[in-house]
Design a protein around this motif. Structure first.
Motif, PDB file in Angstrom:
ATOM      1  N   GLN A 358      30.848  62.023  79.519  1.00 52.96           N
ATOM      2  CA  GLN A 358      31.340  63.606  79.160  1.00 52.96           C
ATOM      3  C   GLN A 358      31.067  64.532  79.283  1.00 52.96           C
ATOM      4  O   GLN A 358      31.784  65.178  80.038  1.00 52.96           O
ATOM      5  CB  GLN A 358      31.693  63.214  77.546  1.00 52.96           C
ATOM      6  CG  GLN A 358      32.457  62.377  76.772  1.00 52.96           C
ATOM      7  CD  GLN A 358      32.812  62.444  75.410  1.00 52.96           C
ATOM      8  OE1 GLN A 358      32.629  63.047  74.996  1.00 52.96           O
ATOM      9  NE2 GLN A 358      33.725  61.562  74.880  1.00 52.96           N
ATOM     10  N   ARG A 359      29.891  64.882  79.115  1.00 56.43           N
ATOM     11  CA  ARG A 359      29.101  66.098  79.777  1.00 56.43           C
ATOM     12  C   ARG A 359      29.257  65.641  81.503  1.00 56.43           C
ATOM     13  O   ARG A 359      30.292  66.962  81.982  1.00 56.43           O
ATOM     14  CB  ARG A 359      27.940  66.617  79.728  1.00 56.43           C
ATOM     15  CG  ARG A 359      27.883  67.597  79.931  1.00 56.43           C
ATOM     16  CD  ARG A 359      26.206  67.969  79.504  1.00 56.43           C
ATOM     17  NE  ARG A 359      25.099  67.424  79.671  1.00 56.43           N
ATOM     18  CZ  ARG A 359      24.824  67.680  80.971  1.00 56.43           C
ATOM     19  NH1 ARG A 359      24.817  68.590  81.758  1.00 56.43           N
ATOM     20  NH2 ARG A 359      23.971  66.951  81.410  1.00 56.43           N
ATOM     21  N   GLN A 360      29.260  64.484  82.384  1.00 59.81           N
ATOM     22  CA  GLN A 360      29.294  64.956  83.575  1.00 59.81           C
ATOM     23  C   GLN A 360      31.080  65.021  83.993  1.00 59.81           C
ATOM     24  O   GLN A 360      30.829  65.818  85.302  1.00 59.81           O
ATOM     25  CB  GLN A 360      28.639  63.561  84.160  1.00 59.81           C
ATOM     26  CG  GLN A 360      27.336  63.438  83.910  1.00 59.81           C
ATOM     27  CD  GLN A 360      26.283  64.366  84.861  1.00 59.81           C
ATOM     28  OE1 GLN A 360      26.924  65.111  85.914  1.00 59.81           O
ATOM     29  NE2 GLN A 360      25.281  64.947  83.867  1.00 59.81           N
ATOM     30  N   GLU A 364      32.692  67.210  86.738  1.00 60.35           N
ATOM     31  CA  GLU A 364      33.392  66.087  87.350  1.00 60.35           C
ATOM     32  C   GLU A 364      34.350  67.527  87.423  1.00 60.35           C
ATOM     33  O   GLU A 364      35.377  67.675  88.771  1.00 60.35           O
ATOM     34  CB  GLU A 364      33.098  65.012  87.735  1.00 60.35           C
ATOM     35  CG  GLU A 364      31.900  64.661  87.989  1.00 60.35           C
ATOM     36  CD  GLU A 364      31.889  63.613  87.591  1.00 60.35           C
ATOM     37  OE1 GLU A 364      32.857  62.247  87.802  1.00 60.35           O
ATOM     38  OE2 GLU A 364      30.702  62.719  88.599  1.00 60.35           O
ATOM     39  N   LYS A 365      35.101  67.374  87.374  1.00 58.84           N
ATOM     40  CA  LYS A 365      36.503  67.675  86.915  1.00 58.84           C
ATOM     41  C   LYS A 365      36.635  69.611  86.437  1.00 58.84           C
ATOM     42  O   LYS A 365      37.930  69.909  87.381  1.00 58.84           O
ATOM     43  CB  LYS A 365      37.435  67.343  85.072  1.00 58.84           C
ATOM     44  CG  LYS A 365      37.143  66.013  85.052  1.00 58.84           C
ATOM     45  CD  LYS A 365      37.861  65.819  83.099  1.00 58.84           C
ATOM     46  CE  LYS A 365      38.599  64.990  83.406  1.00 58.84           C
ATOM     47  NZ  LYS A 365      39.167  64.734  81.771  1.00 58.84           N
ATOM     48  N   GLN A 369      38.691  70.955  89.926  1.00 57.57           N
ATOM     49  CA  GLN A 369      38.877  72.014  89.698  1.00 57.57           C
ATOM     50  C   GLN A 369      39.001  73.495  90.508  1.00 57.57           C
ATOM     51  O   GLN A 369      39.892  73.521  90.563  1.00 57.57           O
ATOM     52  CB  GLN A 369      39.499  72.952  88.510  1.00 57.57           C
ATOM     53  CG  GLN A 369      40.298  71.338  87.140  1.00 57.57           C
ATOM     54  CD  GLN A 369      39.975  72.366  85.697  1.00 57.57           C
ATOM     55  OE1 GLN A 369      39.838  72.754  85.313  1.00 57.57           O
ATOM     56  NE2 GLN A 369      40.747  71.109  84.911  1.00 57.57           N
ATOM     57  N   GLN A 370      37.568  73.639  90.197  1.00 58.82           N
ATOM     58  CA  GLN A 370      37.168  74.356  91.145  1.00 58.82           C
ATOM     59  C   GLN A 370      37.247  74.363  92.501  1.00 58.82           C
ATOM     60  O   GLN A 370      38.019  75.475  93.567  1.00 58.82           O
ATOM     61  CB  GLN A 370      35.465  75.278  90.668  1.00 58.82           C
ATOM     62  CG  GLN A 370      35.303  75.644  89.705  1.00 58.82           C
ATOM     63  CD  GLN A 370      33.893  75.987  89.365  1.00 58.82           C
ATOM     64  OE1 GLN A 370      32.860  74.951  90.339  1.00 58.82           O
ATOM     65  NE2 GLN A 370      33.472  76.267  88.203  1.00 58.82           N
ATOM     66  N   GLN A 371      37.482  73.170  93.363  1.00 60.31           N
ATOM     67  CA  GLN A 371      37.671  72.604  94.669  1.00 60.31           C
ATOM     68  C   GLN A 371      39.137  73.274  94.811  1.00 60.31           C
ATOM     69  O   GLN A 371      39.767  73.706  95.876  1.00 60.31           O
ATOM     70  CB  GLN A 371      37.309  71.218  95.030  1.00 60.31           C
ATOM     71  CG  GLN A 371      35.985  70.961  94.531  1.00 60.31           C
ATOM     72  CD  GLN A 371      35.159  69.878  95.122  1.00 60.31           C
ATOM     73  OE1 GLN A 371      36.275  69.143  95.346  1.00 60.31           O
ATOM     74  NE2 GLN A 371      33.757  70.228  95.166  1.00 60.31           N
TER      75      GLN A 371
END
Length: 565
Positions: A358-360, A364-365, A369-371
């Motif tokens: 979940q943390r990964q 990744e999300k 989102q940043q990308q």
């Protein structure tokens, strides 16, 4: 861990006998009374004061300001930024170079300006924006704020500990602000000349730079004095006694800490109350002891105090850190017990893997989102740049179009100016021609009128001659009638009278005709003058016209009186 670093700095002075020998981190002090082949005094034989001490840092007479700073103060900047309090203070007799070590000069900066310069080079803008500065002095056991000039007092606060009441805290977001406040505070510091030092500082100064979680403290102590050496009198002697008193209390505190006594007399002076945390180990502390080889007694006392300070075994009271660590350990123990009582190791591993997954996924999300945000920002920036470029092109096109239109208008204006100039020249030429024609016509008219008048005068003369001839004939006929029959003469006379009347009528008609013709010429002449006025042609002066008319009428009246008309 030892939190107090003791450094020795030897003042460079000219001397005939070398009383201080530096060997690495060891300082050896030689008694000058045993040299020069002097006989040993029996009373002093057992009181030889040669001694050797070892310190953390030793700077000989060749050490410059940069070396002293880099080895003593610069290593503490990392501890300060990490949140640890740092204190640096200079100790020594008057004239031993304490103020030079701490402040320096314009060409040889001391520890304070160098440390502050490096510190602000490492701080972020947010950390620098939260910085504040205090600057005070202790003069004759009286605390004075060097920035405001107010006299202050020390008080114990239940939450904050020792507090200087109403001490001004100046915000210093930039290094320039700090330098200005330090320069202003030093200018107000108590300084007076003494027999040992022409520019002797008569007070202890404490400069503190307060960041969000820590404090950087600089202490420049006034030097200990002996009345026999300084030859002080009056107020200078009182000041020296108060300085020695506070330094004596500081020495007693260092001795008590060195001997691990239960009672340490920090309340003996305001100076020791302010240095309590630095001496007890609640901050990283550097003590720079300044010694002058030409003064054995003062150098011996300074080295003794420095040696005792180096061997103090501080017991830091970092209770807050200990409480935080205990709370963290307690939480970890609670979590571990909870997991052991409720789940097996496999379940714990699965949960850990699931949580890790979940943390990964969350990471990744967040990265996606940043990308996406970065791409959107890039697109927005690109669109803004394209729009700006398009707007600039449009503005350039509009400017060029307006410039072309303005150029065309300027050309048309030039053409219109040329046309107006040519029209003006044509009007001037036409006016000249009309003026010449008018003058010619006027002259012709005057000539014509003159000729007409002359002709009329000639005709009148001829009529007068005929009238005279008729009269002569009448006289002749009359004479004949007197000789002939009266009736025939009478008839003939009547005929002659009728002829005369007829000639008079012709003469009157001729006169009227001439006057009528003259009036017509005059009217025509006036009309031309009026037309010339309306057409901006050259004009005949009204007075001249009246003069011409008056002359013509006088000429006609004279001719009538003379019988020519």
């Amino acid at each position: 861990m030892h939190n107090i670093t003791v450094a020795i700095r030897v003042k460079p002075v000219q001397q005939t006998f070398k009383t201080i020998i530096v060997n690495g981190s060891t300082v050896t002090l030689l008694d000058p009374e045993l040299e020069f082949n002097n006989p040993v005094d029996i009373l002093k034989k057992n009181r030889i004061k040669d001694a050797s001490y070892e310190f953390d840092l030793v700077f000989d007479q060749q050490a410059d300001q940069k070396e002293v700073y880099e080895k003593s103060a610069e290593p503490l900047l990392d501890d300060l930024i990490s949140g640890q309090n740092v204190t640096i203070f200079a100790y020594g007799a008057t004239g031993s170079g304490k103020t030079h070590t701490m402040m320096g000069s314009q060409n040889q900066q001391g520890i304070i300006p160098r440390a502050l310069n490096d510190l602000f080079g490492r701080l972020s803008k947010e950390q620098a924006a939260q910085a504040s500065l205090t600057f005070l002095e202790i003069y004759n056991e009286t605390i004075r704020d060097l920035l405001t000039g107010k006299l202050l007092d020390l008080r114990e606060d239940g939450n904050k500990g020792l507090v200087v009441v109403n001490l001004f805290k100046a915000p210093v977001p930039t290094l320039n602000d700090i330098n200005q406040y330090i320069k202003y505070g030093n200018s107000r510091r108590a300084k007076e000349p003494t027999g040992a030092n022409e520019n002797s500082t008569r007070s202890h100064t404490v400069l503190q730079l307060m960041l969000k979680q820590c404090t950087f403290t600089f202490v420049d102590l006034a030097g200990s004095e002996r009345a026999s050496q300084t030859t002080n009198k009056g107020q200078r002697m009182v000041e020296g006694a108060m300085i020695n008193r506070s330094l004596l209390v500081l020495g007693n505190c260092i001795k008590a800490l060195f001997s691990k006594e239960q009672f340490v007399p920090f309340r003996g002076s305001k100076l020791t109350r302010l240095l309590k945390d630095a001496l007890q180990g609640n901050s990283k502390t550097v003590m720079i002891a300044n010694v002058a080889p030409n003064n054995y007694e003062d150098s011996f006392n300074t080295l003794l105090y420095a040696h005792r300070t180096r061997n103090i075994d501080p017991t830091p009271n970092n209770f807050q850190e200990m409480i935080v660590q205990l709370r963290e350990e307690n939480e970890d123990i609670k979590k571990t017990l909870k997991k052991q009582n409720s789940q097996s190791k496999m379940q714990l591993q699965i949960e850990q893997q699931f949580k890790e997954q979940q943390r990964q996924e969350k990471i990744e999300k967040q990265q996606q989102q940043q990308q996406i945000q970065q791409i959107q920002q890039q697109q927005i920036q690109q669109q803004q740049a394209e729009k700006q470029a398009y707007d600039e092109e449009q503005i350039k096109a509009i400017i060029l179009k307006q410039f072309a239109q303005e150029s065309e208008l300027i050309k048309q204006l030039f053409k219109l100016e040329d046309a107006l100039m040519q029209t003006h020249l044509d009007i001037v030429e036409y006016q000249k021609q009309q003026s010449v024609q008018f003058q010619q016509k006027t002259e012709d008219l005057i000539t014509k009128c003159t000729d007409s008048i002359n002709n009329t005068e000639n005709e009148q003369f001829e009529i007068a001659m005929k009238y005279k001839t008729i009269l002569q004939q009448r006289r002749k006929i009359y004479d004949q009638c007197m000789q002939s029959q009266f009736q025939s003469v009478k008839d003939e006379f009547r005929k002659q009278v009728q002829n005369i009347e007829k000639m008079k009528g012709l003469q009157s008609d001729k006169r009227e005709e001439v006057m009528k013709k003259f009036k017509e010429l005059e009217i025509e002449h006036l009309k031309k003058i009026s037309n010339q006025k309306n057409g901006n042609q050259p004009q005949i002066d009204e007075e001249t016209l009246k003069e011409i008319k008056k002359n013509r009428l006088q000429s006609l009246n004279k001719q009538i009186k003379d019988g020519k008309l």
